[in-house]
Design an enzyme around this catalytic site. Sequence first.
Site, short mmCIF file in Angstrom:
data_model
loop_
_atom_site.label_atom_id
_atom_site.label_comp_id
_atom_site.label_asym_id
_atom_site.label_seq_id
_atom_site.Cartn_x
_atom_site.Cartn_y
_atom_site.Cartn_z
N SER A 114 20.89 62.37 -21.54
CA SER A 114 20.61 61.19 -22.35
C SER A 114 21.53 61.16 -23.55
O SER A 114 21.93 62.22 -24.06
CB SER A 114 19.15 61.19 -22.83
N TYR A 169 11.88 65.44 -26.49
CA TYR A 169 12.76 64.78 -25.53
C TYR A 169 14.23 64.97 -25.91
O TYR A 169 15.06 65.38 -25.10
CB TYR A 169 12.43 63.29 -25.46
#
Length: 731
Positions: free
Chosen positions: A599, A612
Amino acid sequence: MSKFSPKEFKHVNYNWDDAVAASLQGVEELVYRSNVLGDDQRVTNTGGGNTSAKIMEIDPLTGESVEVLWVKGSGGDIRTAKKENFSSLYQGKLDALDDAYQNFDVKGYKTAGEDAMIGMYKHCTFCLNPRASSIDTPLHSMIAEKHVDHLHPNSVIAVASCKDQELLAEKIWGGKMGYIPWMRPGWEAAKKCEDIYKGDSDLLGILMGQHGHTNWSSESKSCYETSLWVIETAARYIEEHDKGAMTFGGARVESLSESDRKDLLAQFLPTARGLLSNKVKFIGTVQTDDQALRFVNSVDAQRLAKLGTSCPDHFLRTKIQPLYLDFDPANDDFDTLVAKFNEGLEQYRIDYKAYYDACKRDNSPAMRDPSPTVILIPGVGIIGWGKNKSESRVTTEFYNCAIEVMRGAEAISEYTALPQQEAFDIEYWELEEAKLQRMPAEKEFARNVVVVVGAGSGIGKSTAHRMAKEGAHVVCVDLNADAAQETADELLAIYGQGIGVAGTGISNCGPAIALEGNITSRESVQDMYKQIILAYGGIDNVIVTAGIFVPSDTAGYIPDEKWGLTFDINVKGLFIVADEGNKIWKQQGLKGSLVLTTSVNAAVAKRGSFAYDTSKAAANHLVRELAVDMAPLVRVNGLAPATVVKGSSMFPRDRVIGSLAKYNLEYSEEWETEKLRNTLAEFYAKRTLTQEPITPEDQAEAAYVLASNKLSKSTGQIISVDGGLHEAFLR
């Protein structure tokens, strides 16, 4: 002819429906007869045989009524054939071609003149039909009956492969079947059949040595029933002489248990695939049913395998003979199996080259890949190989047909195969080579097995579709088994049918399969790869899109146990998939690629997603570590998306609403989920340089490029697909 009633058939299915047939006329009735014949593979094998009807049509130029031969054209399968699969030719012009044939310099049926006749069929085409004519067209033309079937049933080929085939033809069918010895299909063989047909009006058909049979009738239903009678009669005669437990000389070895067999195959298949794929990659199909095991386990298997197959339709796919491994699972271990395969493969390639050199002619095409397409392993089963799953499945199916032919022939007489020169002349026939050259170029991933983890939704689903578009065999893996199956079903609907579920390794899956997989469990990942190997033979590319985002509280925190879950899925799970995949890549010795989804959050520090973001930063470095560890065999790269809302399982309705509220965006609880997602996606887009929402398809395109040879010299890289977030620019 002693007819059987529809209920008396035991070895074929009587599928004719008078009500359906009565509603059809002309070509449609021919299509119907073809389809009901092809529905039973005991009648003819996949792609084998052809049917015809002579029909009165109106000539589009003269307006006169003319007789037209409609015959199944080159390629295709009578089970699935439609009108467009049949060529149409003026019968009168075909009759006139005999004079043209006699004018060629013919010194036997294997001549340039024989092959040149194929080109003459174009001059006989009715109504500009583009379907290429079959090599068997003259056979259907010269038999003057209105309806003709030419089929390749196992029971009939068994009789046609016996050393005393002519005597057996007279005995089995009571003088109702004529006979010609083996002749290559074409004009001269058709002339022989015509002479036999004209010479005896009581005949119902002709047994064609090493090949199959042809029969005829004035009515379509009667022709169909005659075909079934020919097959049923042969099958009953074979059944009466069946050797039972002593079939193929009886058993020499015992089969492994199903569990032990799967374990052995899971080890062996990647090794075999790697060694076979020295020129191009192959996809495998395993057959381990009772019929296959009875043969490979038998005393006579090695002797019969060495003889090779008899019917041209068989050995065009199985080659002149299979590779038989003298293996006994009761006494030999895995290392012994691999050693015997290495030795056998080397000798097979030497023997194949010798066969080519001994039989080649001045105009023969260049030698093709000398590797076997069929491997026989006692106690284990049959492994077929091909350029894709369909081809390997058909290859295995055809060798299974060859086994039944050998069983029948050995029951009633002694099996004989085609002489090598005859077999070579079929395998390297210029017309067959021309057909191969006309085939479209293979797509980039046509011979690849691509595993997409997270294929049930979002980026994974789009990636599965993108890879399938490039010809890949796609394994759709997801924690949600139903979602994985949905994606696989979508691909099968587009690219071809198959059951779509792996597990048995038998030829029951197509270009896509669905598997349930939990990447945090090494045992689950091992089982996933095992099932893939049993379905296809190995792996080539792995793309992991699975991940998790755990929503935080208003202060941006999540419970400690959720930290563990986040890292288990986003980091450890990626490592497990890579680590277990690497073992298979090493077994194969074939180049591969691994794409891990991270990401852009890995490079951007912000509030509200501690676990995350840090897990994705770890995943970025995992990519680099794996690139070093798995080099030079496997390239490892990372795909770093920005927020992809559309279709993402990480953006359920409640998270979308929470994000809209967080950013003070206008919305209504009554809006449909898709409208809520689009609103959030538009908001995120405004934060990027390109000002456009980022879609799963955008990510899938990047995943495809990273997996492909377009970036064959790139490894250890992280590619951002984020619409242009300057905060994530490389520093």
